[in-house]
Design a protein around this motif. Structure first.
Motif, PDB file in Angstrom:
ATOM      1  N   UNK A  59      26.590  31.682  33.233  1.00  0.00           N
ATOM      2  CA  UNK A  59      26.421  33.110  33.545  1.00  0.00           C
ATOM      3  C   UNK A  59      26.742  33.307  35.018  1.00  0.00           C
ATOM      4  N   UNK A  60      27.751  34.142  35.292  1.00  0.00           N
ATOM      5  CA  UNK A  60      28.312  34.268  36.641  1.00  0.00           C
ATOM      6  C   UNK A  60      28.074  35.654  37.244  1.00  0.00           C
ATOM      7  N   UNK A  61      27.675  35.657  38.510  1.00  0.00           N
ATOM      8  CA  UNK A  61      27.574  36.902  39.277  1.00  0.00           C
ATOM      9  C   UNK A  61      28.913  37.104  39.987  1.00  0.00           C
ATOM     10  N   UNK A  62      29.819  37.819  39.346  1.00  0.00           N
ATOM     11  CA  UNK A  62      31.159  37.999  39.915  1.00  0.00           C
ATOM     12  C   UNK A  62      31.162  38.975  41.091  1.00  0.00           C
ATOM     13  N   UNK A  63      30.109  39.761  41.219  1.00  0.00           N
ATOM     14  CA  UNK A  63      30.052  40.727  42.309  1.00  0.00           C
ATOM     15  C   UNK A  63      30.834  41.988  41.978  1.00  0.00           C
ATOM     16  N   UNK A  64      30.907  42.910  42.926  1.00  0.00           N
ATOM     17  CA  UNK A  64      31.656  44.150  42.749  1.00  0.00           C
ATOM     18  C   UNK A  64      32.996  43.992  43.454  1.00  0.00           C
ATOM     19  N   UNK A  65      34.071  44.170  42.688  1.00  0.00           N
ATOM     20  CA  UNK A  65      35.407  43.893  43.218  1.00  0.00           C
ATOM     21  C   UNK A  65      36.330  45.109  43.129  1.00  0.00           C
ATOM     22  N   UNK A  66      37.530  44.963  43.656  1.00  0.00           N
ATOM     23  CA  UNK A  66      38.479  46.077  43.785  1.00  0.00           C
ATOM     24  C   UNK A  66      39.198  46.382  42.471  1.00  0.00           C
ATOM     25  N   UNK A  67      39.365  47.674  42.190  1.00  0.00           N
ATOM     26  CA  UNK A  67      40.184  48.126  41.065  1.00  0.00           C
ATOM     27  C   UNK A  67      39.808  47.510  39.733  1.00  0.00           C
ATOM     28  N   UNK A  68      40.805  46.918  39.064  1.00  0.00           N
ATOM     29  CA  UNK A  68      40.603  46.353  37.732  1.00  0.00           C
ATOM     30  C   UNK A  68      40.136  44.903  37.749  1.00  0.00           C
ATOM     31  N   UNK A  69      39.890  44.363  38.949  1.00  0.00           N
ATOM     32  CA  UNK A  69      39.342  43.012  39.006  1.00  0.00           C
ATOM     33  C   UNK A  69      37.968  43.004  38.333  1.00  0.00           C
ATOM     34  N   UNK A  70      37.633  41.892  37.710  1.00  0.00           N
ATOM     35  CA  UNK A  70      36.354  41.788  37.009  1.00  0.00           C
ATOM     36  C   UNK A  70      35.183  41.970  37.970  1.00  0.00           C
ATOM     37  N   UNK A  71      34.234  42.802  37.573  1.00  0.00           N
ATOM     38  CA  UNK A  71      33.037  43.039  38.387  1.00  0.00           C
ATOM     39  C   UNK A  71      31.787  42.846  37.535  1.00  0.00           C
ATOM     40  N   UNK A  72      30.673  42.626  38.209  1.00  0.00           N
ATOM     41  CA  UNK A  72      29.396  42.506  37.515  1.00  0.00           C
ATOM     42  C   UNK A  72      29.077  41.090  37.079  1.00  0.00           C
ATOM     43  N   UNK A  73      28.026  40.964  36.281  1.00  0.00           N
ATOM     44  CA  UNK A  73      27.586  39.669  35.763  1.00  0.00           C
ATOM     45  C   UNK A  73      28.146  39.458  34.358  1.00  0.00           C
ATOM     46  N   UNK A  74      28.722  38.299  34.123  1.00  0.00           N
ATOM     47  CA  UNK A  74      29.322  38.019  32.819  1.00  0.00           C
ATOM     48  C   UNK A  74      29.125  36.548  32.443  1.00  0.00           C
ATOM     49  N   UNK A  75      29.080  36.303  31.133  1.00  0.00           N
ATOM     50  CA  UNK A  75      29.162  34.928  30.656  1.00  0.00           C
ATOM     51  C   UNK A  75      30.592  34.453  30.880  1.00  0.00           C
TER      52      UNK A  75
END
Length: 278
Positions: A59-75
């Motif tokens: 489970x990864x905290x990807x953070x908030x990123x630009x545009x269509x880059x993946x953001x948020x927490x995801x498996x």
């Protein structure tokens, strides 16, 4: 330099006034990153990290990123073939419950809800077995009990899929979910003993099952177009009471993902069996 930071702060505060869902957790994302930078500046870098097998769901905290880059927490699924405790990064492929032309569906057995339920079910069986050690049953009988519920769960899914030619309809999904809950409740009932530690463990595993109920009627898809390398400090801590980091997807799903990667990135539609990969 301070002027630049003040300007950044002003912009971030202005963003929050728009109340956009994407930026709901922007403050937490910025604070997490700031703390990590601070630790690096102080030389407080972590030297040892958890070690993961290829195919492990984390489970990864990807953070908030630009545009269509993946953001948020995801498996996400670990792609690294080799990992070690001194390695601080992982290459992962995020998971989603929504489909996309660049995504790859996992097999029904690798649905997040199923994998999580099975993990906690096995842990509950282990607790039952530890409890039964004080009884007069033989070690072989205890071993049989340990796998009883999880094996019964797997057999039920196989039977349903065979009867429906491998198609997971809405009715099949509901049947699997209902049967999963039935087995979980049976295991929890067996743990209804007046020992504080057992009751606490039972409650924590039950919460672990409840936590993922939102994935109940949803398939799992690997976001093949969003593969990325992350720092292990972005992972939620591995714990006995958290399935993420402790469960792996099947070889069948890994093969599907690998073939989809070859198709999307290298335009390879099939693999010659004589080819070797290192």
């Amino acid at each position: 330099m301070k002027t630049i930071f003040k300007e950044a702060q002003r912009i971030f505060l202005n963003i929050m006034e728009y109340n956009l869902y994407k930026f709901k957790y922007l403050p937490q994302s910025i604070l997490f990153k700031a703390k990590q930078f601070h630790n690096e500046a102080l030389g407080k870098n972590t030297k040892f990290f958890p070690k993961f097998k290829r195919g492990t769901i984390v489970y990864v905290k990807f953070g908030i990123n630009i545009g269509s880059e993946l953001s948020g927490n995801h498996f996400a699924i670990v792609l690294d073939k080799y990992d070690k405790v001194t390695k601080s990064t992982l290459t992962v492929i995020p998971l989603s419950s929504k489909n996309n032309k660049y995504y790859q569906a996992l097999t029904p057995y690798d649905n997040i809800y199923f994998k999580n339920s099975k993990y906690h079910l096995n842990k509950i069986d282990e607790l039952i077995s530890k409890w039964d050690i004080t009884s007069k049953e033989s070690p072989s009988e205890l071993d049989n009990k340990r796998e009883y519920y999880s094996n019964e769960f797997n057999e039920y899914i196989k039977k349903l899929l065979i009867e429906n030619n491998g198609v997971v309809t809405e009715d099949v999904q509901k049947s699997i979910n209902s049967y999963s809950e039935e087995l979980i409740n049976k295991a929890l009932y067996k743990l209804d003993i007046n020992t504080e530690s057992f009751l606490e463990s039972k409650e924590r595993h039950f919460k672990g099952i409840e936590k993922y109920k939102k994935y109940k009627n949803k398939d799992s898809y690997a976001c093949v177009n969003m593969i990325q390398t992350i720092d292990k400090r972005k992972l939620t801590p591995v714990s006995e009471y958290e399935s993420a980091g402790n469960i792996t997807i099947s070889e069948e799903s890994m093969s599907l993902i690998e073939n989809r990667i070859r198709k999307i990135y290298f335009n390879i539609w099939h693999i010659n069996k004589k080819m070797r990969y290192y």
